[in-house]
Write a protein that holds these residues in place. Structure first.
Motif, PDB file in Angstrom:
ATOM      1  N   ILE A 130      41.808  26.593  39.718  1.00  0.00           N
ATOM      2  CA  ILE A 130      40.747  25.637  39.391  1.00  0.00           C
ATOM      3  C   ILE A 130      41.165  24.786  38.204  1.00  0.00           C
ATOM      4  CG2 ILE A 130      39.389  27.153  37.890  1.00  0.00           C
ATOM      5  CD1 ILE A 130      37.979  24.738  40.567  1.00  0.00           C
ATOM      6  N   GLU A 131      41.893  25.361  37.266  1.00  0.00           N
ATOM      7  CA  GLU A 131      42.411  24.597  36.122  1.00  0.00           C
ATOM      8  C   GLU A 131      43.421  23.559  36.603  1.00  0.00           C
ATOM      9  OE1 GLU A 131      43.899  27.858  33.842  1.00  0.00           O
ATOM     10  OE2 GLU A 131      42.015  28.148  32.745  1.00  0.00           O
ATOM     11  N   LEU A 132      44.243  23.941  37.576  1.00  0.00           N
ATOM     12  CA  LEU A 132      45.201  22.996  38.156  1.00  0.00           C
ATOM     13  C   LEU A 132      44.454  21.807  38.754  1.00  0.00           C
ATOM     14  CD1 LEU A 132      47.898  22.018  39.412  1.00  0.00           C
ATOM     15  CD2 LEU A 132      47.536  23.696  41.243  1.00  0.00           C
ATOM     16  N   LEU A 133      43.425  22.091  39.546  1.00  0.00           N
ATOM     17  CA  LEU A 133      42.660  21.017  40.180  1.00  0.00           C
ATOM     18  C   LEU A 133      41.974  20.146  39.131  1.00  0.00           C
ATOM     19  CD1 LEU A 133      41.532  19.585  42.635  1.00  0.00           C
ATOM     20  CD2 LEU A 133      39.814  21.389  42.851  1.00  0.00           C
ATOM     21  N   GLU A 134      41.393  20.787  38.131  1.00  0.00           N
ATOM     22  CA  GLU A 134      40.725  20.023  37.063  1.00  0.00           C
ATOM     23  C   GLU A 134      41.710  19.099  36.346  1.00  0.00           C
ATOM     24  OE1 GLU A 134      39.088  23.275  34.852  1.00  0.00           O
ATOM     25  OE2 GLU A 134      37.212  23.306  35.996  1.00  0.00           O
ATOM     26  N   ASN A 135      42.892  19.620  36.083  1.00  0.00           N
ATOM     27  CA  ASN A 135      43.905  18.795  35.418  1.00  0.00           C
ATOM     28  C   ASN A 135      44.325  17.609  36.295  1.00  0.00           C
ATOM     29  OD1 ASN A 135      44.916  19.759  32.690  1.00  0.00           O
ATOM     30  ND2 ASN A 135      44.911  21.676  33.810  1.00  0.00           N
ATOM     31  N   LEU A 136      44.503  17.859  37.576  1.00  0.00           N
ATOM     32  CA  LEU A 136      44.898  16.776  38.485  1.00  0.00           C
ATOM     33  C   LEU A 136      43.835  15.692  38.511  1.00  0.00           C
ATOM     34  CD1 LEU A 136      46.386  18.870  41.433  1.00  0.00           C
ATOM     35  CD2 LEU A 136      47.639  17.276  39.983  1.00  0.00           C
ATOM     36  N   ARG A 137      42.615  16.086  38.679  1.00  0.00           N
ATOM     37  CA  ARG A 137      41.535  15.095  38.761  1.00  0.00           C
ATOM     38  C   ARG A 137      41.356  14.371  37.434  1.00  0.00           C
ATOM     39  NH1 ARG A 137      42.767  15.772  43.349  1.00  0.00           N
ATOM     40  NH2 ARG A 137      41.398  16.581  45.008  1.00  0.00           N
ATOM     41  N   ALA A 138      41.563  15.052  36.331  1.00  0.00           N
ATOM     42  CA  ALA A 138      41.446  14.415  35.009  1.00  0.00           C
ATOM     43  C   ALA A 138      42.514  13.335  34.823  1.00  0.00           C
ATOM     44  CB  ALA A 138      41.560  15.466  33.904  1.00  0.00           C
ATOM     45  N   GLU A 139      43.662  13.519  35.501  1.00  0.00           N
ATOM     46  CA  GLU A 139      44.737  12.524  35.421  1.00  0.00           C
ATOM     47  C   GLU A 139      44.532  11.396  36.417  1.00  0.00           C
ATOM     48  OE1 GLU A 139      48.406  14.621  36.151  1.00  0.00           O
ATOM     49  OE2 GLU A 139      48.339  15.662  34.224  1.00  0.00           O
ATOM     50  N   GLY A 140      43.475  11.495  37.226  1.00  0.00           N
ATOM     51  CA  GLY A 140      43.246  10.474  38.254  1.00  0.00           C
ATOM     52  C   GLY A 140      44.015  10.729  39.534  1.00  0.00           C
ATOM     53  N   ASN A 141      44.549  11.940  39.675  1.00  0.00           N
ATOM     54  CA  ASN A 141      45.312  12.278  40.871  1.00  0.00           C
ATOM     55  C   ASN A 141      44.364  12.818  41.933  1.00  0.00           C
ATOM     56  OD1 ASN A 141      47.017  13.577  42.810  1.00  0.00           O
ATOM     57  ND2 ASN A 141      48.644  13.636  41.267  1.00  0.00           N
ATOM     58  N   ALA A 142      44.294  12.105  43.057  1.00  0.00           N
ATOM     59  CA  ALA A 142      43.337  12.463  44.116  1.00  0.00           C
ATOM     60  C   ALA A 142      44.000  13.216  45.262  1.00  0.00           C
ATOM     61  CB  ALA A 142      42.680  11.191  44.647  1.00  0.00           C
ATOM     62  N   VAL A 143      45.108  13.884  45.008  1.00  0.00           N
ATOM     63  CA  VAL A 143      45.808  14.614  46.072  1.00  0.00           C
ATOM     64  C   VAL A 143      44.836  15.564  46.759  1.00  0.00           C
ATOM     65  CG1 VAL A 143      46.614  16.423  44.478  1.00  0.00           C
ATOM     66  CG2 VAL A 143      47.834  16.018  46.612  1.00  0.00           C
ATOM     67  N   PRO A 144      44.809  15.582  48.094  1.00  0.00           N
ATOM     68  CA  PRO A 144      43.966  16.556  48.809  1.00  0.00           C
ATOM     69  C   PRO A 144      44.316  17.970  48.365  1.00  0.00           C
ATOM     70  CG  PRO A 144      44.794  14.901  50.324  1.00  0.00           C
ATOM     71  CD  PRO A 144      45.526  14.684  49.017  1.00  0.00           C
ATOM     72  N   PHE A 145      43.287  18.807  48.226  1.00  0.00           N
ATOM     73  CA  PHE A 145      43.475  20.118  47.598  1.00  0.00           C
ATOM     74  C   PHE A 145      42.574  21.128  48.278  1.00  0.00           C
ATOM     75  CE2 PHE A 145      45.031  21.966  43.503  1.00  0.00           C
ATOM     76  CZ  PHE A 145      44.406  23.203  43.564  1.00  0.00           C
ATOM     77  N   GLY A 146      43.111  22.320  48.532  1.00  0.00           N
ATOM     78  CA  GLY A 146      42.309  23.409  49.089  1.00  0.00           C
ATOM     79  C   GLY A 146      42.726  24.728  48.475  1.00  0.00           C
TER      80      GLY A 146
ATOM     81  N   ALA B 100      55.179  26.813  44.461  1.00  0.00           N
ATOM     82  CA  ALA B 100      55.067  26.968  43.016  1.00  0.00           C
ATOM     83  C   ALA B 100      54.429  28.325  42.722  1.00  0.00           C
ATOM     84  CB  ALA B 100      54.221  25.856  42.411  1.00  0.00           C
ATOM     85  N   GLY B 101      54.838  28.943  41.621  1.00  0.00           N
ATOM     86  CA  GLY B 101      54.362  30.284  41.293  1.00  0.00           C
ATOM     87  C   GLY B 101      53.140  30.319  40.389  1.00  0.00           C
ATOM     88  N   ASP B 102      52.736  29.177  39.866  1.00  0.00           N
ATOM     89  CA  ASP B 102      51.531  29.123  39.058  1.00  0.00           C
ATOM     90  C   ASP B 102      51.071  27.672  38.921  1.00  0.00           C
ATOM     91  OD1 ASP B 102      53.749  29.791  36.411  1.00  0.00           O
ATOM     92  OD2 ASP B 102      52.793  27.835  36.684  1.00  0.00           O
ATOM     93  N   GLY B 103      49.927  27.492  38.319  1.00  0.00           N
ATOM     94  CA  GLY B 103      49.363  26.156  38.229  1.00  0.00           C
ATOM     95  C   GLY B 103      50.197  25.191  37.405  1.00  0.00           C
ATOM     96  N   ALA B 104      50.812  25.689  36.349  1.00  0.00           N
ATOM     97  CA  ALA B 104      51.606  24.810  35.483  1.00  0.00           C
ATOM     98  C   ALA B 104      52.805  24.256  36.235  1.00  0.00           C
ATOM     99  CB  ALA B 104      52.055  25.576  34.240  1.00  0.00           C
ATOM    100  N   GLU B 105      53.482  25.129  36.972  1.00  0.00           N
ATOM    101  CA  GLU B 105      54.632  24.687  37.765  1.00  0.00           C
ATOM    102  C   GLU B 105      54.171  23.698  38.839  1.00  0.00           C
ATOM    103  OE1 GLU B 105      56.679  27.975  39.615  1.00  0.00           O
ATOM    104  OE2 GLU B 105      58.051  26.663  40.699  1.00  0.00           O
TER     105      GLU B 105
END
Lengths: 157, 120
Positions: free
Chosen positions: B63-79, B33-38
């Protein structure tokens, strides 16, 4: 007295970070040729902003098209048997090299300005003009066979 | 088995993909993906095993991507793989739920160490 980061320190950090990236990441020897505060000749290359509460600078990695090709191929480990990179990949790669160097510059200057943050690298084609009140500097370096300029544009707060 | 690599630089995505393979995880499909939204759309659609993201990107940064994922309850491993590795950023990354921050320039060993704790 301003507590802004002086141009000399920016230049020192820029040269040091470039050497580290050239030798450790690109596999190219690096050599400092000249270094001068107050001289600034920005032209085609990859630029990135490093901004903080006390200092903001635009930093540029400038070299000719052949030099950019060499740097990009070094970054991507392109061999003699591989297809040459297209122009878009070359500018992308040089932008990323500048991005990585900027990360090293930030690390070196963080104790002087903990608020420093990096922008997103851009590639500029042509000659940039800096206002006369900008306090710039530049260093000429050799990265392997590539003659490059490390250009600093900006003002001290 | 899928890894999602997020970076606005196509070249950097290629390099990260190569390092993932050289670290021993070539059996994973690498999506890009080329950016957080994608990336957010791709995670919602496809549940990768891990997201490896740059920090500074247009549209939506890492960091916004990660914040959005966690706010949705998505616990996908992230680095993160980023040129900025300050203590503040590492703390913010960890506090938000990132498992690692790899600083550019990186080596294959960085990826081996980070991914071996998360992937098979």
């Amino acid at each position: 007295m301003s507590d802004a980061i002086q141009t000399e320190l920016w230049l020192e950090a820029f040269v040091g970070a470039t050497k580290e990236v050239a030798e450790g990441f690109l596999g190219l020897d690096s050599e400092l040729v000249t270094q001068e505060v107050g001289v600034c000749q920005p032209s085609s290359g990859a630029y990135i902003a490093v901004a903080g509460k006390r200092s903001t600078r635009h930093l540029g990695l400038v070299c000719d098209e052949q030099g950019r090709q060499i740097l990009a191929e070094a970054m991507l480990c392109v061999g003699d048997d591989d297809d040459p990179l297209d122009k878009e990949d070359v500018t992308d790669a040089v932008g990323e090299v500048m991005n990585i160097i900027a990360g090293g510059i930030k690390q070196r200057l963080l104790d002087r300005d903990p608020s420093l943050k990096l922008g997103i690298p851009i590639f500029v084609e042509g000659r940039a003009h800096s206002p006369i009140h900008c306090q710039g500097g530049q260093a000429e370096v050799l990265l392997g066979q590539v003659a490059a300029k490390l250009v600093i544009l900006g003002t001290e707060s | 088995m899928k890894i999602l690599v997020v970076d606005d630089s196509k070249v950097m995505r290629m390099i990260v993909k190569r390092h993932i393979r050289q670290a021993g995880f070539g059996h994973y499909t690498v999506e890009q993906a080329g950016d957080g939204a994608e990336a957010l759309d791709l995670v919602r659609a496809g549940a990768p095993d891990i997201v490896i993201s740059d920090w500074n990107m247009p549209q939506m940064n890492g960091i916004e991507l990660l914040e959005n994922l966690r706010a949705e309850g998505n616990a996908v491993p992230f680095g993160f793989v980023t040129s900025e590795g300050s203590a503040d950023m590492r703390k913010r990354a960890a506090d938000t739920g990132a498992l690692f921050v790899i600083t550019k320039p990186f080596t294959v060993d960085h990826f081996k160490d980070a991914l071996s704790k998360v992937l098979q």
